[in-house]
Motif scaffolding. Sequence first.
Motif, PDB file in Angstrom:
ATOM      1  N   SER A  28      42.593 -36.057 -24.001  1.00  0.00           N
ATOM      2  CA  SER A  28      43.336 -37.309 -24.082  1.00  0.00           C
ATOM      3  C   SER A  28      44.065 -37.625 -22.773  1.00  0.00           C
ATOM      4  N   HIS A  56      39.625 -37.226 -19.113  1.00  0.00           N
ATOM      5  CA  HIS A  56      38.677 -38.120 -19.787  1.00  0.00           C
ATOM      6  C   HIS A  56      37.840 -38.899 -18.770  1.00  0.00           C
ATOM      7  N   GLN A  72      41.738 -33.148 -28.529  1.00  0.00           N
ATOM      8  CA  GLN A  72      41.904 -34.601 -28.581  1.00  0.00           C
ATOM      9  C   GLN A  72      40.845 -35.400 -27.808  1.00  0.00           C
ATOM     10  N   SER A  90      38.244 -38.316 -27.410  1.00  0.00           N
ATOM     11  CA  SER A  90      38.167 -39.637 -28.037  1.00  0.00           C
ATOM     12  C   SER A  90      36.918 -39.724 -28.907  1.00  0.00           C
ATOM     13  N   LYS A  91      36.910 -40.719 -29.797  1.00  0.00           N
ATOM     14  CA  LYS A  91      35.730 -40.960 -30.623  1.00  0.00           C
ATOM     15  C   LYS A  91      34.524 -41.256 -29.741  1.00  0.00           C
TER      16      LYS A  91
END
Length: 417
Positions: A229, A234, A263, A265-266
């Motif tokens: 995250s 990312h 964490q 992301s989708k």
Amino acid sequence: MKILMVFQTPPYPPDLGSAKRNFPFFRENVKRHEVSVLSFGSPEDERKFREAYGDKCKHITFVNSSRPRIINLAFRILRLVTGNSSYLVFYSPKMDRAIKDIVAREKFDLIHCCSTILGYHRLPKGIPLVGDTHNVEFDIMFRVYQQTKNFIMKPYYFSEYQKLKEDETRISDQFDIVVTTTERDKRIFQEQLPHKQIRVIPNGVEQSFFTRQQIAEEPRSIVFTGLMSYMPNHHGISWFLDEIFPLILHQEPAAKLYVVGAQPSKKLRLRSSKNVVVTGFVDDVKPYFARGQVFVIPLLIGGGIRGKALEAMAMRRPIVTTSVGCEGINLKHEESALFADTPDAFAKCVLRLFNDQSLRERLPENAHKNLVEGYSWEKSGLELEGVYQSLVPTNGSNGSSHNAQNSHIYEGKRFAY
């Protein structure tokens, strides 16, 4: 010496983000001093900390950082109206009251804020203040602005960079000494605060990473670790998946990438395939380090020292990195790691390591030697002790030998540990 350590995030367990730096400094401090802890965190965070270290601290206070959505929305609106940076969301009236209360109850020789972001709160006058920085936030935001290809967001990121620069400089100025992790970060702060004492204390690495894992290396495997995250992580792994990994798969269709960290992301989870494993949170990253034939740090945004690089060095994993990925770490191209800043060059470095066993062995051995000689929490703890002694030369009311059983001489001074 009586020290109050104030934490922006819970210091224990040290499995994510800032705790990987904050917890070792806490652990070093309790060897020498009487330490009180004030931290943001939930009741569960406090319970875990008290179970593990309750008997090591004079006072322990946790401030629950959770807020109703309406309050968070109000902070965002206030930030837009006042022109403040995103730093404003870290301010808490509860923390203000907690600082006032604990300073009223106890006389401290020194206050160590484990993030200069805490300078948004009312810190007491007349007590030496040390502010630690994990990176330079406004410098990271400037890199975000440089890297973004979204022309709608680009002006926003530049505006945020300017606001962060003003806020971070202002709140850092109230500390007697600011501590950075790299010389580069020191130079950036010094440009804004030429009168300020700024010291460089690098990160170390936990001893457990030096233990060899009884896990076989997986051929044609690549590993990347980090909190997913966190924007630099990312952005970096997305760049790797978009631009670099297809070039690798073209030459090595069996190549496999492990994206390890909490964490995701989708959107990142949807990248999973027979060639890409997105693990999410894992209890222990070391087995993944051991499994990987190549460890990659494809970061284009970042600041401070990347702990993942030190962990890979400790575990003797061959590293391919961008210039940003290993800033502030004593690694050299072709000697202890491979550096590449374009997709084609990065892919060629990974492929080269796949096919050259002698290189896979030579680079990490040299990197491991550099780590042992230059990066340890014990050494960094002694350097932090030197910072304290420069502010409280009389060793404070209790003396710096609190809980001391042994001593160590560093730069001509004897420190208890």
